[in-house]
Design a protein around this motif. Structure first.
Motif, short mmCIF file in Angstrom:
data_model
loop_
_atom_site.label_atom_id
_atom_site.label_comp_id
_atom_site.label_asym_id
_atom_site.label_seq_id
_atom_site.Cartn_x
_atom_site.Cartn_y
_atom_site.Cartn_z
N LEU A 26 46.00 -31.03 8.70
CA LEU A 26 46.51 -30.77 10.05
C LEU A 26 45.82 -31.75 11.00
CD1 LEU A 26 46.91 -28.09 8.42
CD2 LEU A 26 46.74 -26.92 10.59
N ALA A 27 46.58 -32.54 11.74
CA ALA A 27 45.96 -33.51 12.65
C ALA A 27 46.90 -33.78 13.82
CB ALA A 27 45.68 -34.81 11.91
N THR A 93 42.16 -19.64 18.17
CA THR A 93 42.05 -21.10 18.15
C THR A 93 43.45 -21.64 18.33
OG1 THR A 93 40.20 -20.98 16.61
CG2 THR A 93 41.33 -23.09 16.78
N ALA A 94 43.63 -22.62 19.19
CA ALA A 94 44.96 -23.16 19.44
C ALA A 94 44.97 -24.66 19.21
CB ALA A 94 45.40 -22.84 20.87
N GLY A 95 46.11 -25.16 18.81
CA GLY A 95 46.27 -26.59 18.61
C GLY A 95 47.66 -26.89 18.08
N SER A 96 48.00 -28.14 18.02
CA SER A 96 49.29 -28.55 17.47
C SER A 96 49.18 -29.98 17.00
CB SER A 96 50.40 -28.41 18.51
OG SER A 96 50.17 -29.29 19.59
N GLY A 97 50.10 -30.38 16.17
CA GLY A 97 50.09 -31.74 15.68
C GLY A 97 50.96 -31.89 14.45
N THR A 98 50.52 -32.78 13.57
CA THR A 98 51.32 -33.10 12.40
C THR A 98 50.72 -32.55 11.12
OG1 THR A 98 50.18 -35.21 12.12
CG2 THR A 98 52.21 -35.23 13.44
N LEU A 99 51.57 -32.35 10.14
CA LEU A 99 51.18 -31.94 8.79
C LEU A 99 51.38 -33.12 7.87
CD1 LEU A 99 53.22 -28.63 8.41
CD2 LEU A 99 50.75 -28.78 8.52
N LYS A 100 50.44 -33.35 6.97
CA LYS A 100 50.59 -34.42 6.00
C LYS A 100 50.07 -33.91 4.66
CE LYS A 100 48.95 -39.07 4.98
NZ LYS A 100 48.04 -40.12 5.44
N LYS A 101 50.90 -34.00 3.63
CA LYS A 101 50.48 -33.53 2.32
C LYS A 101 49.46 -34.49 1.74
CE LYS A 101 52.18 -31.29 -1.77
NZ LYS A 101 53.35 -30.83 -2.50
N GLN A 102 48.38 -33.95 1.21
CA GLN A 102 47.33 -34.78 0.61
C GLN A 102 47.61 -35.06 -0.84
OE1 GLN A 102 43.68 -32.65 1.46
NE2 GLN A 102 43.46 -33.76 3.37
#
Length: 102
Positions: A26-27, A93-102
């Motif tokens: 999550l980033a 905890t709050a946040g948002s962004g992109t998902l990237k499979k490792q």
């Protein structure tokens, strides 16, 4: 007289969260985090495991976590491909962004 049918306002079906099994980064977010999705659709986030998953349609899933001594957090995952997507985290905890499979 003319009759027209459209599915444009309908929620599409999803593949199921287990389809996306694996570890996801999550980033950016307020915490350096990864989630793990199991084949059965269970999600582990910050060492907390949740089976409380709602399929919202169109490859969007809502996962609820209630860690001990904390309020409920909701992680909304939307997959745009088999290896990418976006997330929104709300709650203690709050946040948002992109998902990237490792």
């Amino acid at each position: 007289m003319s009759i027209s049918c459209s599915n444009s306002d309908k929620t599409g079906s999803s593949k199921g969260l287990g389809y996306y099994a694996g570890t996801w980064e999550l980033a950016p977010t307020t915490v350096n985090a990864t989630i793990t999705i199991s084949n059965d659709g269970t999600v582990t986030f910050n060492n907390d495991k949740s089976t409380n998953v709602t399929d919202k349609g169109n490859e969007t899933y809502e996962v609820k976590f209630t860690p001990a001594n904390e309020g409920e957090s909701i992680l909304t995952l939307t997959f745009t491909s088999d290896t990418a997507g976006i997330f929104i985290l709300s709650g203690s905890t709050a946040g948002s962004g992109t998902l990237k499979k490792q």
